[in-house]
Scaffold this motif. Structure first.
Motif, short mmCIF file in Angstrom:
data_model
loop_
_atom_site.label_atom_id
_atom_site.label_comp_id
_atom_site.label_asym_id
_atom_site.label_seq_id
_atom_site.Cartn_x
_atom_site.Cartn_y
_atom_site.Cartn_z
N LEU A 93 0.83 -1.21 0.00
CA LEU A 93 0.00 0.00 0.00
C LEU A 93 0.87 1.26 0.00
N GLU A 94 2.09 1.14 0.52
CA GLU A 94 3.03 2.26 0.54
C GLU A 94 4.38 1.76 0.04
N ASP A 95 5.19 2.68 -0.47
CA ASP A 95 6.52 2.30 -0.92
C ASP A 95 7.34 1.76 0.25
N VAL A 96 8.24 0.84 -0.06
CA VAL A 96 9.16 0.28 0.93
C VAL A 96 10.35 1.23 1.01
N ARG A 97 10.82 1.50 2.23
CA ARG A 97 11.90 2.47 2.43
C ARG A 97 13.14 1.82 3.04
N TRP A 98 14.30 2.24 2.52
CA TRP A 98 15.59 1.79 3.03
C TRP A 98 16.50 2.98 3.25
N THR A 99 17.48 2.83 4.14
CA THR A 99 18.55 3.80 4.30
C THR A 99 19.83 3.16 3.79
N ALA A 100 20.71 3.98 3.23
CA ALA A 100 21.96 3.47 2.68
C ALA A 100 22.91 3.08 3.80
N GLY A 101 23.44 1.86 3.69
CA GLY A 101 24.44 1.39 4.64
C GLY A 101 25.80 1.35 3.96
N ALA A 102 26.68 0.50 4.46
CA ALA A 102 28.03 0.38 3.90
C ALA A 102 27.99 -0.19 2.49
N GLY A 104 27.06 -0.96 -1.06
CA GLY A 104 25.77 -0.83 -1.73
C GLY A 104 24.63 -1.38 -0.91
N ASP A 105 24.90 -1.74 0.36
CA ASP A 105 23.87 -2.34 1.20
C ASP A 105 22.80 -1.32 1.59
N LEU A 106 21.57 -1.81 1.75
CA LEU A 106 20.46 -0.97 2.18
C LEU A 106 19.82 -1.58 3.42
N THR A 124 -4.09 -8.19 4.71
CA THR A 124 -2.67 -8.45 4.44
C THR A 124 -2.46 -9.95 4.30
N VAL A 125 -1.89 -10.35 3.16
CA VAL A 125 -1.64 -11.76 2.87
C VAL A 125 -0.21 -12.15 3.22
N LEU A 126 0.72 -11.22 2.98
CA LEU A 126 2.15 -11.48 3.17
C LEU A 126 2.76 -10.31 3.93
N THR A 127 3.54 -10.62 4.97
CA THR A 127 4.25 -9.59 5.71
C THR A 127 5.73 -9.97 5.72
N VAL A 128 6.58 -8.99 5.39
CA VAL A 128 8.02 -9.20 5.37
C VAL A 128 8.63 -8.25 6.39
N ARG A 129 9.48 -8.80 7.28
CA ARG A 129 10.09 -8.01 8.34
C ARG A 129 11.61 -7.96 8.18
N GLY A 130 12.18 -6.79 8.31
CA GLY A 130 13.64 -6.66 8.29
C GLY A 130 14.27 -6.99 6.95
N LEU A 131 13.72 -6.47 5.86
CA LEU A 131 14.23 -6.77 4.53
C LEU A 131 15.48 -5.92 4.24
N ALA A 132 16.62 -6.39 4.78
CA ALA A 132 17.91 -5.72 4.55
C ALA A 132 18.47 -6.24 3.23
N LEU A 133 18.94 -5.34 2.37
CA LEU A 133 19.47 -5.74 1.07
C LEU A 133 20.99 -5.69 1.10
N ARG A 134 21.62 -6.83 0.83
CA ARG A 134 23.08 -6.95 0.77
C ARG A 134 23.46 -7.12 -0.70
N THR A 135 24.40 -6.33 -1.16
CA THR A 135 24.77 -6.37 -2.57
C THR A 135 26.18 -6.90 -2.77
N GLY A 136 26.41 -7.40 -3.98
CA GLY A 136 27.73 -7.87 -4.39
C GLY A 136 27.77 -7.89 -5.89
#
Length: 138
Positions: A93-102, A104-106, A124-136
């Motif tokens: 219903l709303e955009d997902v928000r991240w802050t920039a970490g070390a 390219g991680d979010l 709500t059918v699906l709930t996702v908690r703590g979606l940290a994005l790690r890049t490589g």
């Protein structure tokens, strides 16, 4: 494109909570303090305990352009849950928000993200908690 992952992410599908390892691709671009996320697509396998609604996959996919909101990057996400005999398309219903970490991680700015059916946004059918994005690099 870079490899993107979010490991041991807590997910509740309908009323069943589990930890999933998402893997996929996307690009995190930085220009000074501005961060942009493009092409995000993550896939996780659902555990199969032998029940009629067990097994399958959850796909989280960027559904539009990212936007800079203060120190955060906001991204519209959609989800597809594919299980034996059914495929369900969901949206936030709303955009997902991240802050920039070390690097390219979010890091997640939201504790949890709820996904709903387009035709039934009150449930709500699906709930996702703590979606940290790690890049490589890929």
């Amino acid at each position: 494109m870079s490899d993107v992952r979010s490991e041991k992410t807590e997910v509740t599908l309908r009323s069943k909570t589990m930890h999933l390892d998402f893997a996929g691709s996307g690009e995190v671009e930085r220009d000074g303090n501005a961060v942009r996320l493009t092409g995000l697509r993550l896939v996780a396998e659902l555990p199969d305990a032998g029940g009629p609604e067990d097994g399958g996959t959850v796909v989280l996919e960027q559904a539009g352009d990212s936007a800079q909101v203060g120190g955060e990057v906001a991204v519209p996400l959609a989800a597809v849950v594919e299980q034996p005999g059914a495929s369900v398309r969901l949206r936030t219903l709303e955009d997902v928000r991240w802050t920039a970490g070390a690097g390219g991680d979010l890091e997640p700015a939201d504790d949890e993200v709820g996904f709903v059916l387009v035709e039934a946004p009150e449930s709500t059918v699906l709930t996702v908690r703590g979606l940290a994005l790690r890049t490589g690099s890929s």
